[in-house]
Motif scaffolding. Structure first.
Motif, PDB file in Angstrom:
ATOM      1  N   VAL A  59       0.987  -0.951  -0.045  1.00 44.46           N
ATOM      2  CA  VAL A  59       0.145   0.166   0.069  1.00 44.46           C
ATOM      3  C   VAL A  59       0.940   1.265  -0.132  1.00 44.46           C
ATOM      4  CG1 VAL A  59      -1.861   1.382   1.302  1.00 44.46           C
ATOM      5  CG2 VAL A  59      -2.094  -1.139   1.022  1.00 44.46           C
ATOM      6  N   PRO A  60       0.667   1.954  -1.128  1.00 41.64           N
ATOM      7  CA  PRO A  60       1.597   3.223  -1.020  1.00 41.64           C
ATOM      8  C   PRO A  60       1.016   4.213   0.089  1.00 41.64           C
ATOM      9  CG  PRO A  60       0.206   3.115  -2.949  1.00 41.64           C
ATOM     10  CD  PRO A  60      -0.059   1.962  -2.273  1.00 41.64           C
ATOM     11  N   THR A  61       2.115   4.717   0.883  1.00 37.40           N
ATOM     12  CA  THR A  61       1.655   5.771   1.894  1.00 37.40           C
ATOM     13  C   THR A  61       2.180   7.057   1.826  1.00 37.40           C
ATOM     14  OG1 THR A  61       1.773   3.797   3.668  1.00 37.40           O
ATOM     15  CG2 THR A  61       1.971   5.927   4.462  1.00 37.40           C
ATOM     16  N   PHE A  62       1.342   8.145   2.043  1.00 41.45           N
ATOM     17  CA  PHE A  62       1.288   9.520   1.608  1.00 41.45           C
ATOM     18  C   PHE A  62       1.403  10.420   3.035  1.00 41.45           C
ATOM     19  CE2 PHE A  62       0.132   7.596  -2.273  1.00 41.45           C
ATOM     20  CZ  PHE A  62       1.023   8.124  -3.329  1.00 41.45           C
ATOM     21  N   VAL A  63       2.047  11.492   3.031  1.00 37.26           N
ATOM     22  CA  VAL A  63       1.828  12.292   4.018  1.00 37.26           C
ATOM     23  C   VAL A  63       1.634  13.764   3.329  1.00 37.26           C
ATOM     24  CG1 VAL A  63       2.734  13.562   5.993  1.00 37.26           C
ATOM     25  CG2 VAL A  63       3.222  11.289   5.751  1.00 37.26           C
ATOM     26  N   ALA A  64       0.709  14.607   3.793  1.00 42.41           N
ATOM     27  CA  ALA A  64       0.391  15.932   3.146  1.00 42.41           C
ATOM     28  C   ALA A  64       0.237  16.816   4.347  1.00 42.41           C
ATOM     29  CB  ALA A  64      -0.687  15.897   2.289  1.00 42.41           C
ATOM     30  N   THR A  65       0.309  18.071   4.132  1.00 40.30           N
ATOM     31  CA  THR A  65       0.037  19.095   5.160  1.00 40.30           C
ATOM     32  C   THR A  65      -1.170  20.229   4.667  1.00 40.30           C
ATOM     33  OG1 THR A  65       2.177  18.989   5.916  1.00 40.30           O
ATOM     34  CG2 THR A  65       1.166  21.096   6.468  1.00 40.30           C
ATOM     35  N   GLY A  74      -1.128  20.910   0.749  1.00 42.80           N
ATOM     36  CA  GLY A  74       0.279  20.794   0.029  1.00 42.80           C
ATOM     37  C   GLY A  74       0.296  19.527  -0.797  1.00 42.80           C
ATOM     38  N   LYS A  75       1.419  19.274  -1.539  1.00 44.81           N
ATOM     39  CA  LYS A  75       1.395  18.067  -2.528  1.00 44.81           C
ATOM     40  C   LYS A  75       1.754  16.849  -1.574  1.00 44.81           C
ATOM     41  CE  LYS A  75       4.179  16.494  -6.207  1.00 44.81           C
ATOM     42  NZ  LYS A  75       5.199  16.640  -7.376  1.00 44.81           N
ATOM     43  N   PRO A  76       0.893  15.873  -1.918  1.00 45.52           N
ATOM     44  CA  PRO A  76       1.191  14.698  -0.910  1.00 45.52           C
ATOM     45  C   PRO A  76       2.820  14.133  -1.347  1.00 45.52           C
ATOM     46  CG  PRO A  76      -0.748  14.241  -2.335  1.00 45.52           C
ATOM     47  CD  PRO A  76      -0.054  15.479  -2.795  1.00 45.52           C
ATOM     48  N   VAL A  77       3.171  13.692  -0.176  1.00 47.86           N
ATOM     49  CA  VAL A  77       4.653  13.101  -0.319  1.00 47.86           C
ATOM     50  C   VAL A  77       4.572  11.568   0.167  1.00 47.86           C
ATOM     51  CG1 VAL A  77       7.101  12.946   0.723  1.00 47.86           C
ATOM     52  CG2 VAL A  77       5.692  15.336   0.613  1.00 47.86           C
ATOM     53  N   SER A 124       5.512  18.706   5.860  1.00 47.82           N
ATOM     54  CA  SER A 124       5.906  17.326   5.019  1.00 47.82           C
ATOM     55  C   SER A 124       6.373  17.861   3.674  1.00 47.82           C
ATOM     56  CB  SER A 124       4.438  16.729   4.907  1.00 47.82           C
ATOM     57  OG  SER A 124       3.541  17.463   4.296  1.00 47.82           O
ATOM     58  N   ALA A 125       6.182  18.725   3.117  1.00 45.31           N
ATOM     59  CA  ALA A 125       6.692  19.269   1.762  1.00 45.31           C
ATOM     60  C   ALA A 125       7.989  19.122   1.684  1.00 45.31           C
ATOM     61  CB  ALA A 125       5.866  20.588   1.263  1.00 45.31           C
ATOM     62  N   GLY A 126       8.765  19.339   2.793  1.00 47.76           N
ATOM     63  CA  GLY A 126      10.473  19.422   2.789  1.00 47.76           C
ATOM     64  C   GLY A 126      10.985  17.984   2.605  1.00 47.76           C
ATOM     65  N   GLY A 127      10.071  17.011   2.537  1.00 45.41           N
ATOM     66  CA  GLY A 127      10.381  15.483   2.349  1.00 45.41           C
ATOM     67  C   GLY A 127      10.670  14.865   3.718  1.00 45.41           C
ATOM     68  N   PHE A 128      11.061  13.524   3.573  1.00 48.34           N
ATOM     69  CA  PHE A 128      11.297  12.621   4.895  1.00 48.34           C
ATOM     70  C   PHE A 128      12.529  11.815   4.625  1.00 48.34           C
ATOM     71  CE2 PHE A 128       6.859  13.696   5.249  1.00 48.34           C
ATOM     72  CZ  PHE A 128       6.567  13.428   6.415  1.00 48.34           C
ATOM     73  N   THR A 129      13.048  11.212   5.727  1.00 45.31           N
ATOM     74  CA  THR A 129      14.222  10.492   5.614  1.00 45.31           C
ATOM     75  C   THR A 129      13.794   9.103   4.722  1.00 45.31           C
ATOM     76  OG1 THR A 129      13.513   9.469   7.791  1.00 45.31           O
ATOM     77  CG2 THR A 129      15.168  11.068   7.814  1.00 45.31           C
ATOM     78  N   PRO A 130      14.648   8.461   4.189  1.00 47.95           N
ATOM     79  CA  PRO A 130      14.229   7.179   3.617  1.00 47.95           C
ATOM     80  C   PRO A 130      13.518   6.141   4.716  1.00 47.95           C
ATOM     81  CG  PRO A 130      16.422   7.603   3.039  1.00 47.95           C
ATOM     82  CD  PRO A 130      16.033   8.605   3.944  1.00 47.95           C
ATOM     83  N   ALA A 131      12.278   5.631   4.295  1.00 48.54           N
ATOM     84  CA  ALA A 131      11.722   4.551   5.077  1.00 48.54           C
ATOM     85  C   ALA A 131      12.387   3.371   5.426  1.00 48.54           C
ATOM     86  CB  ALA A 131      10.410   4.306   4.432  1.00 48.54           C
ATOM     87  N   GLU A 132      12.876   3.174   6.765  1.00 49.63           N
ATOM     88  CA  GLU A 132      13.416   2.109   7.304  1.00 49.63           C
ATOM     89  C   GLU A 132      12.717   1.217   7.911  1.00 49.63           C
ATOM     90  OE1 GLU A 132      17.002   3.135   9.289  1.00 49.63           O
ATOM     91  OE2 GLU A 132      16.834   5.297   8.773  1.00 49.63           O
TER      92      GLU A 132
END
Length: 167
Positions: A59-65, A74-77, A124-132
């Motif tokens: 399941v693709p998981t997104f975050v937006a503000t 904001g654009k989903p990340v 959230s628009a600034g991005g996230f660390t790679p998912a671990e």
């Protein structure tokens, strides 16, 4: 949204479409937090359904503000994929620490959760660390994540065990 009280009535404003493909929320076990807010910003985490013939790792998981002052989403990340695909049990979870960093978990159904942190506070628009992976080979379901006043993250979940293993 910013509710307004007018003449004894509560006005919520116009709804905001976040995604036409949201897979839903597995709220029967733990009810993971899909929203967190600070100041005028509301941060949302959700999973999306995909076409059955589409090859995806989960399941693709997104975050937006959403900004309540400008009333803009904001654009989903994309932060990661929770296996298996198209499973409502893969609800994500989001929380925020005292500095405003967002902490998100990609939900899974019997696989290892993935963790990502925002690169910028309260955004959230600034991005996230790679998912671990949270733990090697853990069979996790029904995510719950909170942050306490000392910025310690607490994760609660169901751990599948088999082959005579005991807690």
């Amino acid at each position: 949204f910013t509710p307004q009280k007018r003449g004894g009535n509560l006005e919520l404003g116009e709804p905001v479409l976040v995604s036409p493909r949201c897979i839903g929320l597995s709220d029967h076990s733990g009810i993971p937090s899909s929203l967190v807010s600070r100041g005028p910003r509301i941060h949302l985490a959700w999973g999306e359904a995909t076409e059955t013939n589409e090859k995806v790792p989960g399941v693709p998981t997104f975050v937006a503000t959403y900004d309540r002052e400008t009333r803009t989403l904001g654009k989903p990340v994309l932060i990661g994929y929770g296996p298996p695909a198209n499973d409502v049990h893969n609800s994500p979870c989001i929380t925020i620490d005292s500095q405003g960093y967002l902490h998100a978990l990609v939900g899974t159904h019997g696989r290892t959760f993935k963790y990502a942190r925002s690169l910028k506070p309260n955004d959230s628009a600034g991005g996230f660390t790679p998912a671990e992976d949270v733990g090697p080979d853990l069979k996790q379901t029904y995510v719950g994540l909170v942050c306490n006043t000392r910025d310690t993250l607490h994760l609660v979940f169901r751990l599948w065990q088999g082959h005579g293993e005991r807690f």
